[in-house]
Enzyme design. Structure first.
Site, PDB file in Angstrom:
ATOM      1  N   THR A 118     -20.747  31.777  30.685  1.00 25.98           N
ATOM      2  CA  THR A 118     -19.775  31.786  31.773  1.00 25.98           C
ATOM      3  C   THR A 118     -19.031  33.107  31.852  1.00 25.98           C
ATOM      4  O   THR A 118     -18.792  33.764  30.824  1.00 25.98           O
ATOM      5  CB  THR A 118     -18.747  30.656  31.545  1.00 25.98           C
ATOM      6  OG1 THR A 118     -17.683  30.824  32.481  1.00 25.98           O
ATOM      7  CG2 THR A 118     -18.149  30.706  30.153  1.00 25.98           C
ATOM      8  N   TYR A 142     -12.320  26.792  27.044  1.00 27.45           N
ATOM      9  CA  TYR A 142     -13.682  26.733  27.597  1.00 27.45           C
ATOM     10  C   TYR A 142     -14.399  28.067  27.384  1.00 27.45           C
ATOM     11  O   TYR A 142     -15.508  28.113  26.846  1.00 27.45           O
ATOM     12  CB  TYR A 142     -13.623  26.377  29.090  1.00 27.45           C
ATOM     13  CG  TYR A 142     -14.949  26.532  29.777  1.00 27.45           C
ATOM     14  CD1 TYR A 142     -16.051  25.778  29.383  1.00 27.45           C
ATOM     15  CD2 TYR A 142     -15.123  27.451  30.817  1.00 27.45           C
ATOM     16  CE1 TYR A 142     -17.275  25.923  29.995  1.00 27.45           C
ATOM     17  CE2 TYR A 142     -16.347  27.604  31.439  1.00 27.45           C
ATOM     18  CZ  TYR A 142     -17.418  26.839  31.024  1.00 27.45           C
ATOM     19  OH  TYR A 142     -18.636  27.004  31.628  1.00 27.45           O
TER      20      TYR A 142
END
Ligand code: UDP
Length: 329
Positions: A118, A142
């Site tokens: 990501t 995250y």
């Protein structure tokens, strides 16, 4: 002989679009998904095994019985605000489970590993544009959970003959242009999905999280990539690794961004209605501006986007929401 591709999280949003493209070119596929956020009916090709990536006995059996030589690892928890509220869930699902999977890959001698990472590993890059060399500095659990996984994969590749492609996704949106699969996550928090839900009256209002960012219209800017273009990248990555390509890390975006207000305007334009919008304060863990430099992926994988148009992204997302709504009625 071409062996089987294991797709973890293949019943989820991005994984299911990749399975669709793998199936269309007749790859042998086995999907491992615990269906915590995915849907069995989203798996259009291959076999679905329902279970956890962290279940090593199960994964070892799958790798052996299906003669897997390549792994695509999508299964993960992916919501930034949730990762701030419940970091343990993110380190368990994303770090511990990935480590268990890598242990099985090492034991089975897996040669190719494609990983869903990501743009959140960058945090807030200077100037808002990230190249793959931009220092990683994640600002939420995250992003940290994905960066730790990247390191684990890199270390295993150094220690064995496994090679990996780490794909750093920017903001993925839209759905299968043929309308078979899409973003079905219950209680999704993603901007384009929620804006479409508001347009259709499923959700009563859209909050803009932050109108005081240092951007032209004060709202945060992201690089939105159509899920089908992203899925295509995975096939190119697999081919690259199968042809002996070296381990790499590549940004997946279009190289330009839109603000929250520009996204809202696109949904209003495509749907032909005004959205009920309220201005709210900033959301924790959100960088103001995050855009990919895409020179590397275009050069290395010879990738050419097919759906680089915000209205196209929105119209496919909207069509999927209409389909979901019709199914609920
Ligand atoms: N956003 C917003 N309202 C929403 C959902 C998101 O204003 O209901 C903003 C969010 O603050 C961010 C951008 O839209 O600036 C993209 O957020 P999203 O959750 O879609 O993806 P993220 O960038 O967090 O991965």
């Amino acid at each position: 002989m071409v062996n089987t591709v294991l797709v973890t999280g293949g019943a989820g949003y991005i994984g299911s679009h990749v399975v669709k493209l793998l199936g269309e070119r007749k790859e042998r596929i086995v999907v491992l998904d615990n269906l915590s956020t995915g849907f069995a009916e989203s798996v259009l090709y291959g076999e679905l095994v329902v279970g956890d990536v962290g279940d090593q006995a199960l994964v070892e059996r799958i790798l052996r019985e299906y003669e897997v030589d390549s792994v695509m690892h999508f299964a993960a928890a992916t919501i930034v605000p949730e990762s701030i509220a419940d970091p343990v869930k993110y380190y368990t699902n994303n770090v511990c489970a990935s480590n268990a999977l890598l242990g099985c890959c090492r034991q089975a001698g897996i040669k190719q590993f494609v990983f869903s990472s990501t743009a959140a590993v960058y945090g807030q890059p200077a100037g808002g544009i990230a190249t793959e060399d931009t220092p990683e500095n994640p600002i939420n659990p995250y992003g940290r959970s994905k960066l730790i996984s990247e390191w684990m994969i890199g270390d295993l590749c150094s220690a064995t003959d496994m090679r990996s492609m780490i794909l750093r996704y920017f903001n993925v949106a839209g759905s299968d242009p043929e309308g078979r699969i899409g973003q079905s996550t219950i209680d999704a928090t993603l901007l384009i999905k929620i804006a479409c839900e508001v347009a259709l009256g499923k959700v009563d209002r859209l909050q803009i999280f932050g109108t005081d960012y240092p951007t032209p219209d004060g709202t945060a800017i992201r690089d939105y990539i159509h899920v089908n273009d992203l899925a295509t990248i995975h096939l190119l990555a697999l081919d690259y690794l199968r042809e002996g390509g070296a381990s790499s890390t590549l940004n997946c975006g279009y190289g330009h961004g839109y603000s929250v207000r520009q996204v809202i305007a696109a949904v209003e334009r495509v749907h032909g209605s005004r959205l009920n919008v309220v201005e709210s304060s900033r959301r924790a863990g959100d960088p103001p501006n995050l855009i990919a430099n895409t020179d590397a992926i275009r050069k290395q994988l010879h990738w050419h986007p097919q759906l680089d148009d915000l209205d196209t992204i929105v119209s496919t997302a909207l069509a999927w929401e209409e389909k979901l709504l019709a199914g609920m009625e």
